[in-house]
Design an enzyme around this catalytic site. Sequence first.
Site, mmCIF file in Angstrom:
data_model
loop_
_atom_site.group_PDB
_atom_site.id
_atom_site.type_symbol
_atom_site.label_atom_id
_atom_site.label_comp_id
_atom_site.label_asym_id
_atom_site.label_seq_id
_atom_site.Cartn_x
_atom_site.Cartn_y
_atom_site.Cartn_z
ATOM 1 N N LEU A 1 0.816 -1.229 0.000
ATOM 2 C CA LEU A 1 0.000 0.000 0.000
ATOM 3 C C LEU A 1 0.842 1.267 0.000
ATOM 4 O O LEU A 1 2.053 1.217 0.139
ATOM 5 C CB LEU A 1 -1.052 0.008 1.122
ATOM 6 N N GLU A 2 0.136 2.356 -0.211
ATOM 7 C CA GLU A 2 0.765 3.691 -0.337
ATOM 8 C C GLU A 2 1.893 3.695 -1.369
ATOM 9 O O GLU A 2 2.932 4.301 -1.172
ATOM 10 C CB GLU A 2 1.215 4.213 1.037
ATOM 11 N N GLY A 3 1.654 2.965 -2.471
ATOM 12 C CA GLY A 3 2.647 2.823 -3.534
ATOM 13 C C GLY A 3 3.453 1.560 -3.294
ATOM 14 O O GLY A 3 4.298 1.527 -2.402
#
Length: 616
Positions: free
Chosen positions: A412-414
Amino acid sequence: MEIAEDAREAVRSQKSFASHLFEGSFDANQLFPFPEQPPEERAKADLFIEQLTTLLHNKLNPDEVDASGEIPKEVIADLATMGAFALKIPAEYGGLGFSQTSYNRIMMAVASYCGATAVLLSAHQSIGVPQPLVMFGTEEQKRKFLPRFRSGAISAFALTEPGVGSDPAQMQAEAVLSADGSHYILNGEKLWCTNGTIADIIIVIAKTAPKVVNGKSKPQISAFILEMNSPGVEIVHRCRFMGLNGIYNGLLRFTNVKIPKENLIDKEGRGLAMALGTINVGRLTLPAACTGVAKAALSIARKWGNERVQWGMPIGLHEAGREKIAFIASTTMAMEAMSWLTSAWVDKGIDVRIEAAMAKLFCTEMLWRILDQTVQLRGGRGYEKASSLQARGEEPVPIERMLRDSRINTILEGSSEIMHLFLAREAIDSHLQRVQPLLRGKAGAVEKLKTIGKIASFYASWYPQQLLKPLWQSRYPDLGPLAHHYTFASTFTHTLARTLFQYIVRYREGIVKRQLTLGRLMDISTDLFAMAAVCSYATSLAKTEQRDSPIALADYFCLLARRRIETTYSSLSDNDDSETRALAKRVLNQEALWLEEGIIAGASTVKPQPQNAVPA
Ligand SMILES: Cc1cc2nc3c(=O)[nH]c(=O)nc-3n(C[C@H](O)[C@H](O)[C@H](O)COP(=O)(O)OP(=O)(O)OC[C@H]3O[C@@H](n4cnc5c(N)ncnc54)[C@H](O)[C@@H]3O)c2cc1C
């Protein structure tokens, strides 16, 4: 691509340490002295962490959160009373006004104890309403919404959709301006919205009416503040995961939801830029949180390494055990160095989007390895749940839960793959800027010739400099026993920049498809940043605390990082990339279906568990 590039433009500013790396300059001045928190601010954060620790120790058992899938309501209420949902909100809007460094120190502490509670606080204020509102909101929006978080309102950030993950520009959720222009009407779905099932207000990103630019219709993506009690908002499902069982994450559906026009953040079409700008800072929480978990793992590994005796010796002293302990401790220190350096740079107003991506990539990947090695060191007990250990009279060491809770961090978050692409885009940026005039359709022959001349003269001096500079570079005497690592890092910076340029020339626009090559180059640059950060941190710690163990840890980390860099560099030319590409294609073309035979396929449908019910 156009939307993503526009969003990127919005956050471009002055050059940072890592952007210099890509251009062949190792600017050690940016790393010294290692930043220290002002004593007053440090004391304020220390006091808050102390009170938080007391609350968590007294009222929250992370293994119970894991087993029940719930963070007790009383704990959430107590956190709200303390102001834990308003940590970074400036005091003028009712918040506690902590800096990024203090906020990350608090998140490090919480994450080391309970992953789900860290996610509750972080999804709310690293990416939820407070962060984008502070960064991009109007004064009126700040006065209206921010004070609510001091009294415990919870927020979330809704970007991902069932069909849209890493590539948010393709989103389907749509907000249409009403005929009288007073509100937007939102329709669509948002998936995996953390805190979404309990949030009071969320940020939702949606398409708005396309704009015609230069005769072409250009899609617009916008960001809105949405009250979750608005008619038409539905929590369809609370999602359950491998770990982080206590997070309140859901699938949200919006049917003709009215959003007042004044809840639009920034302007129409700035939604993705806002989301990326928010995440560029927001993703710095992950390195700090990962550092907290790594420190907890280090503590577990050190104790068990000493305590457990097999074959007449503590397992930590067998050579295979020593390798794990040395890796865990030295890498944890590098993670901490990157976390505090990047946090302090944010506090100074420096644009850290490249360093934040490197820190996120490095810390999430390294934490996974650290936890895997700690589980291995714990042997069978590493695989056993803390509750089971306790039930048979042993210390309830929660490394099994920590491993499960941490798996999501590289996604997540890239994800790590997207961080490679993000960094690669930044790395080739300066070269791209130089050739940009040639790519513009409207440029005339004279302008093109001038540009070619400029490019030729720039590279005629820049490229030889990358070859020759290592011969007369600084030797860093202030770094004492760590100086030779800086000499290596600065020499390798020229190699990195030169090699990157060679690949750009070789593949031109096709470079973006060479993910394996770019991934290796980005891993090298990330390790160079980690080396730079850890040496500066160790030098500062050794001075202020008058001990030499920080130097020993940094030295060992750099030895490992140098080996990784050299191995990765060799694999740029000595690899099996073409075989990899060919074989993967054949497997995807179902040419190896026979290999999947002889198994009992997993059940494709399961009865819904009672715990999947959406809270009323
Ligand atoms: C527990 C949890 C909490 C979350 N919280 C939130 C939240 O609060 N708000 C929110 O909006 N979203 C949230 N998400 C969504 C999360 O951000 C996405 O999972 C993430 O962006 C990746 O998207 P995806 O899962 O659809 O994977 P995909 O984009 O489908 O990617 C799948 C795999 O392909 C790789 N991949 C994708 N594109 C490329 C490419 N171009 N080149 C190479 N590899 C590629 C990815 O790295 C990944 O390994 C959450 C997800 C989870 C599981």
